[in-house]
Design a protein around this motif. Structure first.
Motif, PDB file in Angstrom:
ATOM      1  N   PRO A 132      10.747   1.985   8.511  1.00  0.00           N
ATOM      2  CA  PRO A 132      10.082   2.490   7.304  1.00  0.00           C
ATOM      3  C   PRO A 132       9.101   1.474   6.732  1.00  0.00           C
ATOM      4  N   HIS A 133       7.958   1.961   6.309  1.00  0.00           N
ATOM      5  CA  HIS A 133       6.940   1.112   5.706  1.00  0.00           C
ATOM      6  C   HIS A 133       7.443   0.658   4.336  1.00  0.00           C
ATOM      7  N   PRO A 134       7.191  -0.594   3.968  1.00  0.00           N
ATOM      8  CA  PRO A 134       7.664  -1.084   2.664  1.00  0.00           C
ATOM      9  C   PRO A 134       7.172  -0.240   1.480  1.00  0.00           C
ATOM     10  N   GLU A 135       5.930   0.243   1.528  1.00  0.00           N
ATOM     11  CA  GLU A 135       5.424   1.096   0.446  1.00  0.00           C
ATOM     12  C   GLU A 135       6.211   2.397   0.363  1.00  0.00           C
ATOM     13  N   ASN A 188      12.672   4.828  -3.209  1.00  0.00           N
ATOM     14  CA  ASN A 188      13.702   4.221  -4.054  1.00  0.00           C
ATOM     15  C   ASN A 188      13.401   4.334  -5.546  1.00  0.00           C
ATOM     16  N   ASN A 189      12.204   4.767  -5.891  1.00  0.00           N
ATOM     17  CA  ASN A 189      11.829   4.928  -7.293  1.00  0.00           C
ATOM     18  C   ASN A 189      12.335   6.279  -7.795  1.00  0.00           C
ATOM     19  N   ARG A 190      13.225   6.270  -8.739  1.00  0.00           N
ATOM     20  CA  ARG A 190      13.812   7.518  -9.248  1.00  0.00           C
ATOM     21  C   ARG A 190      12.810   8.392  -9.995  1.00  0.00           C
ATOM     22  N   ALA A 193      11.262  12.652   4.503  1.00  0.00           N
ATOM     23  CA  ALA A 193      10.096  11.877   4.072  1.00  0.00           C
ATOM     24  C   ALA A 193       9.911  10.627   4.930  1.00  0.00           C
ATOM     25  N   LEU A 194      10.995   9.911   5.194  1.00  0.00           N
ATOM     26  CA  LEU A 194      10.895   8.698   6.018  1.00  0.00           C
ATOM     27  C   LEU A 194      10.449   9.023   7.438  1.00  0.00           C
TER      28      LEU A 194
END
Length: 103
Positions: free
Chosen positions: A31-34, A40-42, A79-80
């Motif tokens: 997975p790309h860090p972005e 992970n952002n709710r 999504a990933l």
């Protein structure tokens, strides 16, 4: 004599953009860090996707099994997977165009 400073600046910007896109991992499915930051952002806005896919691939069953094994939400799994594949094919997201804040 033409002033080439403008063109040099454009070429540097293009080179920087290409370098940023070509940052590859040894595993294209990493997975790309972005993408991880967005997932992970709710507060990330989410949208529904609905595409007909071949039943024989058993994607729904496999996603449910992955969810059971990893406790990762179904939408995050999709999504990933899609993000990794599309980035590998040269289609990274453009956060500026989508109106979303860049991670």
């Amino acid at each position: 004599m033409h002033n080439i400073d403008f063109y040099v600046g454009q070429l540097r910007a293009i080179a920087d953009a290409l370098e940023a896109q070509s940052e590859s991992h040894s595993d294209p499915l990493t997975p790309h860090p972005e993408t991880l930051e967005v997932i992970n952002n709710r507060h990330t806005k989410r949208g529904q996707m609905n595409y007909a896919v071949p039943d024989i691939l058993q994607l729904q069953r496999r996603i449910r099994r992955c969810n059971a094994d990893t406790d990762m939400p179904h939408g995050d799994i999709v999504a990933l997977a899609l993000d990794a594949w599309l980035r590998a094919k040269g289609y990274p997201p453009d956060f500026k165009k989508s109106g979303e804040k860049a991670p």
